[in-house]
Every structure is written in C-alpha cells, then in structure tokens.
Design an enzyme around this catalytic site. Structure first.
Site, short mmCIF file in Angstrom:
data_model
loop_
_atom_site.label_atom_id
_atom_site.label_comp_id
_atom_site.label_asym_id
_atom_site.label_seq_id
_atom_site.Cartn_x
_atom_site.Cartn_y
_atom_site.Cartn_z
N GLY A 151 -22.39 0.61 -17.48
CA GLY A 151 -23.06 1.74 -18.15
C GLY A 151 -23.65 1.29 -19.47
O GLY A 151 -23.14 0.38 -20.12
N GLY A 160 -25.47 3.12 -22.98
CA GLY A 160 -25.89 4.35 -23.65
C GLY A 160 -26.50 4.03 -25.00
O GLY A 160 -26.70 2.87 -25.35
N ALA A 161 -26.79 5.09 -25.74
CA ALA A 161 -27.44 4.94 -27.03
C ALA A 161 -26.55 4.16 -28.00
O ALA A 161 -27.03 3.38 -28.80
CB ALA A 161 -27.77 6.31 -27.61
N ASN A 162 -25.25 4.36 -27.89
CA ASN A 162 -24.38 3.74 -28.90
C ASN A 162 -23.45 2.66 -28.35
O ASN A 162 -22.49 2.28 -29.00
CB ASN A 162 -23.57 4.80 -29.65
CG ASN A 162 -22.62 5.52 -28.71
OD1 ASN A 162 -22.79 5.46 -27.50
ND2 ASN A 162 -21.61 6.15 -29.26
N GLY A 163 -23.71 2.18 -27.14
CA GLY A 163 -22.86 1.09 -26.66
C GLY A 163 -23.06 0.77 -25.20
O GLY A 163 -23.80 1.43 -24.49
N VAL A 181 -20.93 -0.44 -21.55
CA VAL A 181 -19.62 -0.46 -20.91
C VAL A 181 -19.62 -1.49 -19.79
O VAL A 181 -20.56 -1.57 -19.00
CB VAL A 181 -19.26 0.94 -20.34
CG1 VAL A 181 -17.84 0.93 -19.78
CG2 VAL A 181 -19.41 2.01 -21.39
N LYS A 232 -15.75 -1.07 -23.63
CA LYS A 232 -16.97 -0.57 -24.27
C LYS A 232 -17.20 -1.24 -25.61
O LYS A 232 -16.35 -1.20 -26.49
CB LYS A 232 -16.91 0.95 -24.44
CG LYS A 232 -18.18 1.50 -25.10
CD LYS A 232 -18.27 3.01 -25.06
CE LYS A 232 -19.60 3.48 -25.65
NZ LYS A 232 -19.76 4.94 -25.58
N ASP A 249 -21.50 16.90 -24.78
CA ASP A 249 -22.57 16.33 -23.97
C ASP A 249 -22.26 16.53 -22.49
O ASP A 249 -21.52 15.75 -21.89
CB ASP A 249 -22.72 14.84 -24.30
CG ASP A 249 -24.03 14.28 -23.77
OD1 ASP A 249 -24.74 15.02 -23.06
OD2 ASP A 249 -24.33 13.12 -24.06
#
Lengths: 233, 296
Positions: free
Chosen positions: B29, B31-34, B36, B49, B139
């Site tokens: 995965g 995302g915007a902040n990391g 995984v 993560k 979210d």
C-alpha cells in the site's frame, strides 16, 4: 499552560516571481518574526523547473512546508499543509527546548519511540487548542485565471476544517499584484473562516508577479495585529 | 519534505532500538503519508509502514487506542515502532499485524450488490465500539477497510480523531463537509454520514462521484438502485446527520430491511397460486434465513 499563537502565511502561486526582492529572503525574515511560511505551487502539467525550485526555497527559508500540485488536488493539499505546518511549528519549539535540556544536537527523533508517542499526543493537543493566525496570500497574476475556481474551493475546504478546530483561529486574505501596491488586503483579520471563500475575488489582476514584495506587505498585517493585541491588553 | 525510504523485496530492515530484523516481501500500500510493506520477522508475517516520525508516533497512538476498544482489535494489532538508518539518514517505521482479506470495494465486486447492506451492518459494528471509546474513524474510504471473515477491520488509522476536534484525514468523496452537508467536526454523525455515502458509492460509484458536493442528489441516487431503495430511509437519515449512534442506525437498518423483506415474501405468497413461481418463495425464504444468519 499558555499555548501561545501559531502564525502562518500560506502562499498560493503558480510560478516565478519576476519583480522586487527575493521571496525566499522575505520568508526568512518572516521566520525570524515567528511566522511560518508555507508555499503551494499550482501547476498545469509538470510545471517549469525554475518556478518549482523557487517554491521550495521560499518554504525552506520560511520554516514551512511546500507542495507542488495540480489544481484538482489543491483542496486536500491546502488542509494538509496547514495542519502539518502547525505540528511542525510545535515540534520545532519542542526541539529547541530539548536542545536546552539535553545537548546541542538532540531532536525528538533521537528519543525512543515510546517517548515520541507521548510527545505526539501532547503536540496534537496543543495544535488543536492553540490560537492560530493564518494569512492566505494568493497569486492573482494573469496565468492563475483558470486556477481560481480551484483556489476558491480549496479555501472553502480549509474553512471547514478550521471551523471544526477547538482553538480560536483568525484569518486574513491578501492577493497580489495589487492595484496600487505589490499586494492588497481582501479580507482583514476575522474569526469567520467562511469569509475566505465567500469573498474570494474571481478576477485576475495583472501580469507581473511581485512575490517578494507581496510577502513583505502581507507580513505587515501580522505586525499590526500584534500592536492591536498589545493595546487590547 | 523528507525523502521516503524506498525498500525493495528482499531488503533487510534492522531496527535501531530493538535490533529486530524485518525482511521486505512486497509493497502492499502507498498513501500520502507513507508506504506499507508486507514483511517477515521472527514473529512471522507482519505489515511495516514507513512514515515521518510524527506520523508514526500519532498512528501508533491511534492503533493502541483501538486495541483498548475491545479484545479483538477492530484495527491491526500494533507490534512495535522503530527507526532504521540508511546512509546516515534515520527513517521511522512501525510494525503491525498483517490483516489478510479483500478491501471493501474488491469484496463487493465478486458479490451481488445486496452485500452492500451486509457491509453497512459490519461497518456499523466496527464504528460502534470506536465511538464508544470517544473517537471517529474519519477517513471512510473503502481501501481503508478489509473484510476479515464476518467482520470489517480498519487497515489505515491515520484519520482516527478524538471527538470534538477537526477530522485529521478524510477523502473528499466520503467527507461530510465536501458534500456541504455539515461540519468536519469529529462526532459520530460524521462517520455515519461517511458510512452511508461509502455504501451508496459501493453500488453506484460513478453517480456518487459526479454528484460530489451536492447533497440533494444523493437521495436520487439511492432511488436508482433496488438494493439501496431497500434501506433508503436509513441512508437518507444518515445523509442528514440525524443519527448520533451507530447502534441506533444499525437497529433501524435491520428493522427497515426486515420490513421490506417480509413485504416481498407476502406479495410472492399471493402469486404462489401460479405454481411456476413456487421455487421463488423457497429461494426467498432461503435468502431471508441466510440474511438473518449473516446479520446475527
């Protein structure tokens, strides 16, 4: 505990400044006065190299965050940058305190993860409850024309988040270039975040991009506010 | 912004504080902040993560808060947080349980759309204890949830926010403020609005996407689908932020669904004289029993 006031200037622009003093220098000046400068560069596709490096330089000098985004994803970026810059400001204060207690090079990162978690919780509390002064400075030069609806929407979105904060927040909106000077105040300091989007002008104002002088003028508004605060005490 | 740690399958990540070694299997995965990764360590498979140290700290706080909610965590179990040094730069990461299963939108793709109703019930089962602990999910995008057996579990906790604050992370499509339908304040009705939109979007993604920002169009979209029609009163109340408890919403959902269900059966009974339709009753009854079983 007196949580103090977090002061932020958020610059929304799409490119290179082309007149007046260096915007990064003005951002450094702001930082010394305790005001964090964040910059969001709005690009069409990719954007020009020179514009991008200037955006980063301004944020680095101003101790804030910078992002380069397409108009479509402006909303979430504006909210995230504002939020991260607030916690960033608090972390930098904590780092300073840590250096005072421990040694010169200590940062939060040097502490074990469990301690950092405790700090993170406090930082979140403080950034939620602290007073915030946020000045939005928007580039209205001709090339921004197509992006203005996205800016308006982003400001609406930002106001929604800010209205849900616990701490008191005040907002001000400036645009540049101004009719008679580098920048002009559109909305003076107000507690109503909603006014940012409601009274956002939809007309571009000219060809030149005096980013540096615009930052300088907008900063004066923080200073006036300080005077006002002192007087009111 | 700090640069991200880019890990390749086979890389070994050695924790600075614990000395534990994690072997990267693959990316699962981003995302915007990391990012995984699926990793293996001494404890077996886990999810790792990478994020900036402030996000690691606040997300691990959210994970442990979720664990306090009840015995089986509605989110992944938190294992540990650590740093890794690479070329003189420190990168923060944390390790959590690897939850295996399809995300909500992949789950529904393989099923009939009626499953959306079941998913809503499971989602409310997830939200109820979280709200009782004083936080919202924030979210509510389908990628943040995994169907694990007969429950829904969260795999991204970045949006979890204490009541009364402004929601930390959200996705516009499921965000009450973006629909101009209310505030972004962390309160149960925020999540319940998001859950209702999430379910509507699982069935009618295109329509919901084009309607974003105009709350009034949601009612029309609900009417455009037979499945959503079944639970329309509950969805509409959620769109209007009229629920402040996931439990109450679930109760009304079950009642509403049960009513509709017996209604169709009764109608079918009248038609039963037309013998060819007999099997329909059998199938209907079977479906009802199956549903009741699942709801249970």
């Amino acid at each position: 505990m007196n949580t103090g006031t977090i002061k932020q200037l958020l610059l929304l622009t799409d490119g290179c400044s082309n007149t007046g003093e260096d915007p990064a220098m003005m951002a450094a000046f702001a930082k010394r006065r305790g005001i964090t400068v964040n910059v969001i560069g709005i690009v069409d596709n990719g954007g020009s190299g020179a514009g991008l490096s200037e955006i980063e330089a301004i944020a680095r000098a101003g101790g804030g965050e910078s992002r380069i985004v397409q108009a479509a994803s402006l909303s979430e970026t504006v909210v995230n940058v504002t939020r991260q810059a607030m916690t960033g400001t608090i972390y930098s204060i904590i780092n300073e305190e840590l250096r005072g207690i421990l040694n010169k090079d200590t940062q939060v990162e040097a502490l074990p993860p469990a301690t950092r978690r405790e700090i993170a919780e406090k930082v979140e509390d403080i950034s939620e409850e602290a007073a915030l002064e946020l000045l939005v400075l928007t580039d209205m030069s001709a090339s921004m024309k197509m992006k203005l609806p996205a800016v308006k929407e982003a400001l609406y979105d930002l106001s929604m988040t800010m209205q849900s904060r616990m701490g008191p927040s005040s907002f001000s909106l400036w645009t540049f270039p101004g009719k008679y000077s580098a920048a002009e105040e559109q909305i003076g300091w107000t507690m109503h975040a909603g006014r940012l989007a409601d009274s956002f002008p939809q007309l571009v104002s000219g060809g030149i991009t005096p980013t540096g002088p615009a930052i300088r003028q907008a900063l004066s508004s923080f200073m006036e506010m300080d005077e006002y605060n002192e007087k009111s005490i | 912004m700090k640069s991200q740690y880019n890990a390749e399958p086979g890389d070994l990540i050695k924790g600075k504080w614990t000395g534990h070694i994690w072997r990267i299997e693959r990316e699962i995965g981003r995302g915007a902040n990391g990012t995984v990764y699926l990793v293996t360590g001494e404890v077996g498979q886990a999810a790792l993560k990478f994020a900036d140290s402030a996000s690691v700290a606040s997300e691990t706080n959210a994970l442990t808060a979720l664990e306090r909610v009840r015995g089986t965590s509605p989110g992944p179990f938190f294992i540990e947080a650590d740093d890794v040094e690479k070329e003189g730069v420190l990168y923060s990461f944390y390790i959590m349980e690897y939850i295996h299963g399809p995300m909500l939108h992949t789950f529904i793709k393989e099923k009939r759309e009626e499953w959306a109703v079941i998913l809503l019930i499971w989602l409310l089962n997830f939200l109820e204890p979280l709200h009782r602990s004083g936080s919202v999910m924030g979210d509510l995008k389908p990628e943040n949830f995994i169907v694990a057996g007969k429950i829904v579990r969260a795999v991204d906790v970045g949006g979890i926010t204490k009541f009364g604050r402004s929601v930390k992370e959200y996705t516009a499509l499921y965000d009450r403020a973006a629909w101009q339908a209310g505030t972004r304040k962390a309160e149960p009705s925020y999540d319940l609005f998001g859950a209702a939109v999430l379910i509507t979007a699982l069935v009618q993604k295109q329509l919901v996407q084009t309607a974003l920002g105009n709350k009034n169009e949601l009612a029309g979209i609900v009417q455009s689908s037979r499945t959503l029609q079944l639970i329309a009163p509950v969805l509409l109340k959620a769109f209007n932020s009229e629920y402040d408890s996931a439990f109450l919403m679930k109760k009304e959902l079950l009642l509403c669904f049960a009513k509709k269900d017996t209604g169709t059966i009764r109608r079918k009974k009248k038609q039963a004289s037309f013998f060819s339709k007999k099997w329909v009753i059998a199938a209907g009854a079977f479906a009802a029993i199956l549903l009741l079983f699942l709801l249970h």
